[in-house]
Design a protein around this motif. Structure first.
Motif, PDB file in Angstrom:
ATOM      1  N   ASP A  53       0.842  -1.105  -0.307  1.00  0.00           N
ATOM      2  CA  ASP A  53      -0.114  -0.134  -0.025  1.00  0.00           C
ATOM      3  C   ASP A  53       0.904   1.436  -0.086  1.00  0.00           C
ATOM      4  OD1 ASP A  53      -2.225  -1.891   0.055  1.00  0.00           O
ATOM      5  OD2 ASP A  53      -1.998  -1.499   2.078  1.00  0.00           O
ATOM      6  N   SER A  54       1.822   1.570   0.666  1.00  0.00           N
ATOM      7  CA  SER A  54       3.134   2.271   0.549  1.00  0.00           C
ATOM      8  C   SER A  54       4.338   1.990   0.687  1.00  0.00           C
ATOM      9  CB  SER A  54       2.467   2.631   2.194  1.00  0.00           C
ATOM     10  OG  SER A  54       3.471   3.937   2.522  1.00  0.00           O
ATOM     11  N   LEU A  55       5.142   3.205   0.299  1.00  0.00           N
ATOM     12  CA  LEU A  55       6.576   3.042   0.356  1.00  0.00           C
ATOM     13  C   LEU A  55       7.148   2.795   2.012  1.00  0.00           C
ATOM     14  CD1 LEU A  55       7.734   5.616  -2.094  1.00  0.00           C
ATOM     15  CD2 LEU A  55       8.321   3.566  -2.502  1.00  0.00           C
ATOM     16  N   ASP A  56       6.651   3.038   2.412  1.00  0.00           N
ATOM     17  CA  ASP A  56       6.866   2.594   4.035  1.00  0.00           C
ATOM     18  C   ASP A  56       6.357   1.463   4.414  1.00  0.00           C
ATOM     19  OD1 ASP A  56       7.665   5.071   4.783  1.00  0.00           O
ATOM     20  OD2 ASP A  56       5.278   5.648   5.702  1.00  0.00           O
ATOM     21  N   ASP A  57       5.839   0.797   3.584  1.00  0.00           N
ATOM     22  CA  ASP A  57       5.459  -1.357   4.376  1.00  0.00           C
ATOM     23  C   ASP A  57       7.174  -1.685   3.168  1.00  0.00           C
ATOM     24  OD1 ASP A  57       3.123  -0.738   4.923  1.00  0.00           O
ATOM     25  OD2 ASP A  57       2.558  -0.465   3.483  1.00  0.00           O
ATOM     26  N   LEU A  58       8.287  -1.379   2.567  1.00  0.00           N
ATOM     27  CA  LEU A  58       8.473  -2.098   2.163  1.00  0.00           C
ATOM     28  C   LEU A  58       9.827  -1.841   3.303  1.00  0.00           C
ATOM     29  CD1 LEU A  58      10.036   0.760  -1.341  1.00  0.00           C
ATOM     30  CD2 LEU A  58       9.759  -1.628  -1.205  1.00  0.00           C
ATOM     31  N   PRO A  59      10.639  -3.361   3.085  1.00  0.00           N
ATOM     32  CA  PRO A  59      10.887  -4.683   4.132  1.00  0.00           C
ATOM     33  C   PRO A  59      12.103  -3.710   4.168  1.00  0.00           C
ATOM     34  CG  PRO A  59      10.918  -5.860   1.880  1.00  0.00           C
ATOM     35  CD  PRO A  59      10.101  -4.891   1.457  1.00  0.00           C
ATOM     36  N   ASN A  60      13.114  -4.095   5.122  1.00  0.00           N
ATOM     37  CA  ASN A  60      14.725  -2.950   5.574  1.00  0.00           C
ATOM     38  C   ASN A  60      15.430  -4.271   5.268  1.00  0.00           C
ATOM     39  OD1 ASN A  60      13.952  -1.603   6.952  1.00  0.00           O
ATOM     40  ND2 ASN A  60      12.715  -2.340   8.854  1.00  0.00           N
ATOM     41  N   GLN A  61      15.587  -4.312   3.636  1.00  0.00           N
ATOM     42  CA  GLN A  61      16.898  -4.763   3.464  1.00  0.00           C
ATOM     43  C   GLN A  61      17.512  -4.368   1.447  1.00  0.00           C
ATOM     44  OE1 GLN A  61      14.097  -8.096   0.345  1.00  0.00           O
ATOM     45  NE2 GLN A  61      14.127  -8.661   2.266  1.00  0.00           N
ATOM     46  N   PRO A  62      18.206  -4.316   1.324  1.00  0.00           N
ATOM     47  CA  PRO A  62      18.767  -4.087   0.006  1.00  0.00           C
ATOM     48  C   PRO A  62      17.762  -3.186  -0.750  1.00  0.00           C
ATOM     49  CG  PRO A  62      20.232  -6.043   0.916  1.00  0.00           C
ATOM     50  CD  PRO A  62      18.818  -5.372   1.682  1.00  0.00           C
ATOM     51  N   LEU A  63      17.083  -2.498  -1.216  1.00  0.00           N
ATOM     52  CA  LEU A  63      16.072  -2.447  -2.374  1.00  0.00           C
ATOM     53  C   LEU A  63      16.728  -1.942  -3.258  1.00  0.00           C
ATOM     54  CD1 LEU A  63      12.941  -1.097  -2.498  1.00  0.00           C
ATOM     55  CD2 LEU A  63      13.841   0.818  -1.748  1.00  0.00           C
ATOM     56  N   PHE A  64      16.145  -1.937  -4.769  1.00  0.00           N
ATOM     57  CA  PHE A  64      16.861  -1.599  -5.426  1.00  0.00           C
ATOM     58  C   PHE A  64      15.392  -1.076  -6.862  1.00  0.00           C
ATOM     59  CE2 PHE A  64      20.335  -4.173  -4.559  1.00  0.00           C
ATOM     60  CZ  PHE A  64      21.343  -3.155  -5.693  1.00  0.00           C
ATOM     61  N   LEU A  65      15.063   0.298  -6.765  1.00  0.00           N
ATOM     62  CA  LEU A  65      13.614   0.374  -7.122  1.00  0.00           C
ATOM     63  C   LEU A  65      13.974   1.500  -8.656  1.00  0.00           C
ATOM     64  CD1 LEU A  65      11.035   2.022  -5.005  1.00  0.00           C
ATOM     65  CD2 LEU A  65      11.876   3.676  -6.446  1.00  0.00           C
ATOM     66  N   ILE A  66      12.765   1.592  -9.084  1.00  0.00           N
ATOM     67  CA  ILE A  66      12.595   2.152 -10.856  1.00  0.00           C
ATOM     68  C   ILE A  66      11.315   2.792 -10.297  1.00  0.00           C
ATOM     69  CG2 ILE A  66      11.457   0.591 -11.263  1.00  0.00           C
ATOM     70  CD1 ILE A  66      13.499   3.300 -13.076  1.00  0.00           C
ATOM     71  N   ALA A  67      11.299   4.667 -10.328  1.00  0.00           N
ATOM     72  CA  ALA A  67      10.237   4.828 -10.047  1.00  0.00           C
ATOM     73  C   ALA A  67       9.997   5.900 -11.517  1.00  0.00           C
ATOM     74  CB  ALA A  67      10.208   5.742  -9.081  1.00  0.00           C
ATOM     75  N   ASN A  68       9.245   5.577 -12.576  1.00  0.00           N
ATOM     76  CA  ASN A  68       8.682   6.125 -14.024  1.00  0.00           C
ATOM     77  C   ASN A  68       7.521   6.612 -13.537  1.00  0.00           C
ATOM     78  OD1 ASN A  68       9.628   6.915 -16.501  1.00  0.00           O
ATOM     79  ND2 ASN A  68       8.114   5.756 -17.125  1.00  0.00           N
ATOM     80  N   GLU A  69       7.325   7.920 -13.908  1.00  0.00           N
ATOM     81  CA  GLU A  69       6.521   9.254 -13.894  1.00  0.00           C
ATOM     82  C   GLU A  69       5.459   8.370 -12.623  1.00  0.00           C
ATOM     83  OE1 GLU A  69       4.229  10.446 -17.509  1.00  0.00           O
ATOM     84  OE2 GLU A  69       6.268   8.971 -18.293  1.00  0.00           O
ATOM     85  N   PHE A  70       5.827   8.660 -10.911  1.00  0.00           N
ATOM     86  CA  PHE A  70       4.912   7.978 -10.252  1.00  0.00           C
ATOM     87  C   PHE A  70       5.062   9.481  -9.693  1.00  0.00           C
ATOM     88  CE2 PHE A  70       6.153   7.399  -5.494  1.00  0.00           C
ATOM     89  CZ  PHE A  70       4.988   7.196  -5.559  1.00  0.00           C
ATOM     90  N   PHE A  71       5.989  10.328  -9.506  1.00  0.00           N
ATOM     91  CA  PHE A  71       6.263  11.450  -8.900  1.00  0.00           C
ATOM     92  C   PHE A  71       4.770  12.933  -9.172  1.00  0.00           C
ATOM     93  CE2 PHE A  71       9.423  10.193  -7.002  1.00  0.00           C
ATOM     94  CZ  PHE A  71       9.119   9.439  -4.462  1.00  0.00           C
ATOM     95  N   ASP A  72       5.204  13.317 -10.989  1.00  0.00           N
ATOM     96  CA  ASP A  72       3.840  13.518 -11.035  1.00  0.00           C
ATOM     97  C   ASP A  72       3.341  13.414 -11.629  1.00  0.00           C
ATOM     98  OD1 ASP A  72       2.743  12.100 -13.291  1.00  0.00           O
ATOM     99  OD2 ASP A  72       4.950  11.919 -13.807  1.00  0.00           O
ATOM    100  N   ALA A  73       2.351  12.343 -10.586  1.00  0.00           N
ATOM    101  CA  ALA A  73       1.128  12.007  -9.942  1.00  0.00           C
ATOM    102  C   ALA A  73       0.671  12.666  -8.248  1.00  0.00           C
ATOM    103  CB  ALA A  73       0.401  10.491 -10.336  1.00  0.00           C
ATOM    104  N   LEU A  74       1.741  13.153  -8.137  1.00  0.00           N
ATOM    105  CA  LEU A  74       1.430  12.970  -6.397  1.00  0.00           C
ATOM    106  C   LEU A  74       0.704  14.558  -6.362  1.00  0.00           C
ATOM    107  CD1 LEU A  74       4.744  12.076  -4.672  1.00  0.00           C
ATOM    108  CD2 LEU A  74       2.289  10.749  -5.255  1.00  0.00           C
ATOM    109  N   PRO A  75       0.112  14.235  -5.403  1.00  0.00           N
ATOM    110  CA  PRO A  75      -0.832  15.886  -5.438  1.00  0.00           C
ATOM    111  C   PRO A  75      -0.262  17.453  -4.818  1.00  0.00           C
ATOM    112  CG  PRO A  75      -2.655  14.099  -4.161  1.00  0.00           C
ATOM    113  CD  PRO A  75      -0.581  13.340  -4.800  1.00  0.00           C
ATOM    114  N   ILE A  76      -0.062  18.576  -6.208  1.00  0.00           N
ATOM    115  CA  ILE A  76       1.031  19.624  -5.436  1.00  0.00           C
ATOM    116  C   ILE A  76      -0.585  20.502  -4.943  1.00  0.00           C
ATOM    117  CG2 ILE A  76       1.951  18.720  -6.913  1.00  0.00           C
ATOM    118  CD1 ILE A  76       0.800  21.158  -8.941  1.00  0.00           C
ATOM    119  N   ARG A  77       0.159  21.451  -3.746  1.00  0.00           N
ATOM    120  CA  ARG A  77      -0.452  22.878  -3.936  1.00  0.00           C
ATOM    121  C   ARG A  77       0.449  23.810  -4.379  1.00  0.00           C
ATOM    122  NH1 ARG A  77       0.500  23.223   2.581  1.00  0.00           N
ATOM    123  NH2 ARG A  77      -0.864  24.828   2.790  1.00  0.00           N
TER     124      ARG A  77
END
Length: 353
Positions: A135-159
């Motif tokens: 459900d959330s990035l906070d739910d990722l396990p505490n182990q080595p993490l290899f991550l790709i985020a393509n066009e993810f941050f642009d959809a986050l709500p802005i003020r």
């Protein structure tokens, strides 16, 4: 007026104007009428096309860059291979196909997809099989993490805040005299930014915390992340936009039936990564990064194998007048580890970002 527009109008009537962040969240994620909850927006039949839908080259090179980072860090096992906002699973599928050639990598990986939409979760399972959804990035396990985020941050709500005589006034969504949605201004507030009358600045409240969740795991346990999105550095201007049927439209016209995005400010993302103890690269043009990894050579091989569209797809991904300069790429890796392929460390303190 769409069903969601009616819901938003009733809320405004009851409690007053809402921020653009609240408006975007409702439009994109409302459980019954939200954009991502009700449709598959990707590809030519949808409302927009992302880089993985244009060519397999993009996903293959992303996967191989993370695979090289994994090898450079001593092949840790097990590790999490993650993607937030994975769409139809196209990027992850292309990555997995490319990295199967790396001995031991697939066996060591535990795939995790961070996805809020129940509909898209089903689409991803159909494409990738029995994957783990979080459900959330906070739910990722505490182990080595290899991550790709393509066009993810642009959809986050802005003020958004507009400069007026008395400071910065937040832009909010209210109602016009006919009950339709319109933009207005809240009372001015003091913000630590310079500006001239009419200037607009944007703030994405959720982005730094999400970057912290990614970077803190990489700093503590190893791994790497590649962030690809359109945007700039400490930018000014109104970049709030809507897209439907591959065409721009008024973001207030059809709530829940058009994609809403804004350009990503990479500066607070870099600052969050540095504060979390990780090393971060400067953002570079997507086209330059892909070409440095051998995108042209891969397109030539695909052409020789009978893919008649490979060179046109390469041009769309890398040309400066297309996606090549509009989209930026940034990487995160642990202090002391080799850089992710194609990137150099940003020489910047967090307080300067």
């Amino acid at each position: 007026m769409t069903p969601l527009a009616q819901i938003i109008a009733r809320r405004i009537n009851a409690t007053g104007p809402i921020s653009l962040a609240d408006y975007m969240e409702l439009c994109l994620l409302h459980p019954q009428h939200g954009y991502y909850a009700t449709r598959d927006p990707f590809g030519q039949a949808g409302d927009f096309v992302t880089a993985p839908e244009i060519s397999q080259i993009f996903g293959e090179l992303c996967g191989l860059a993370l695979a090289q980072a994994w090898m450079d860090q001593g092949r840790p096992a097990p590790f999490t291979l993650a993607e937030p906002g994975p769409g139809r699973g196209t990027l992850m599928a292309d990555m997995l196909r490319a990295i199967r050639a790396v001995p031991g990598l697939i066996d060591a990986s535990r795939i995790a997809l961070i996805e809020a939409s129940p509909h898209l979760r089903d689409v991803q399972r159909d494409r990738l099989g029995d994957v783990r959804h979080l459900d959330s990035l906070d739910d990722l396990p505490n182990q080595p993490l290899f991550l790709i985020a393509n066009e993810f941050f642009d959809a986050l709500p802005i003020r958004q805040f507009q400069h007026v005589d008395d400071g910065w006034a937040e832009r909010v969504v209210g109602l016009d005299e006919n009950g339709g949605l319109r933009l207005g201004l809240a009372p001015p507030v003091d913000l630590p930014r310079q500006g001239r009358a009419g200037d607009v600045i944007e703030d994405c409240p959720a982005a730094p915390a999400m970057m912290t969740a990614i970077s803190s795991r990489i700093a503590a346990h190893g791994g790497a992340a590649i962030i690809v999105d359109y945007g700039g550095w400490n930018g000014y201007g109104d970049t709030f936009q809507a897209l439907a049927g591959h065409r721009p439209e008024d973001p207030l016209a059809r709530p829940g039936e058009a994609d809403l995005t804004a350009h990503v400010d990479f500066a607070p993302l870099a600052a969050a990564a540095i504060r979390a103890g990780a090393t971060v690269s400067r953002p570079i043009h997507q086209g330059d990064w892909l070409l440095s990894l051998g995108a042209r050579q891969r397109a030539e091989r695909l052409t020789q194998a009978g893919d008649g569209g490979a060179m046109a797809a390469l041009d769309r991904l890398t040309d400066a007048d297309k996606m090549g300069h509009l989209f930026k790429a940034m990487a995160i890796w642990p202090q002391g580890a080799p850089p992710v392929p194609g990137f150099d460390a940003l020489r910047l303190h967090a307080d300067d970002a």
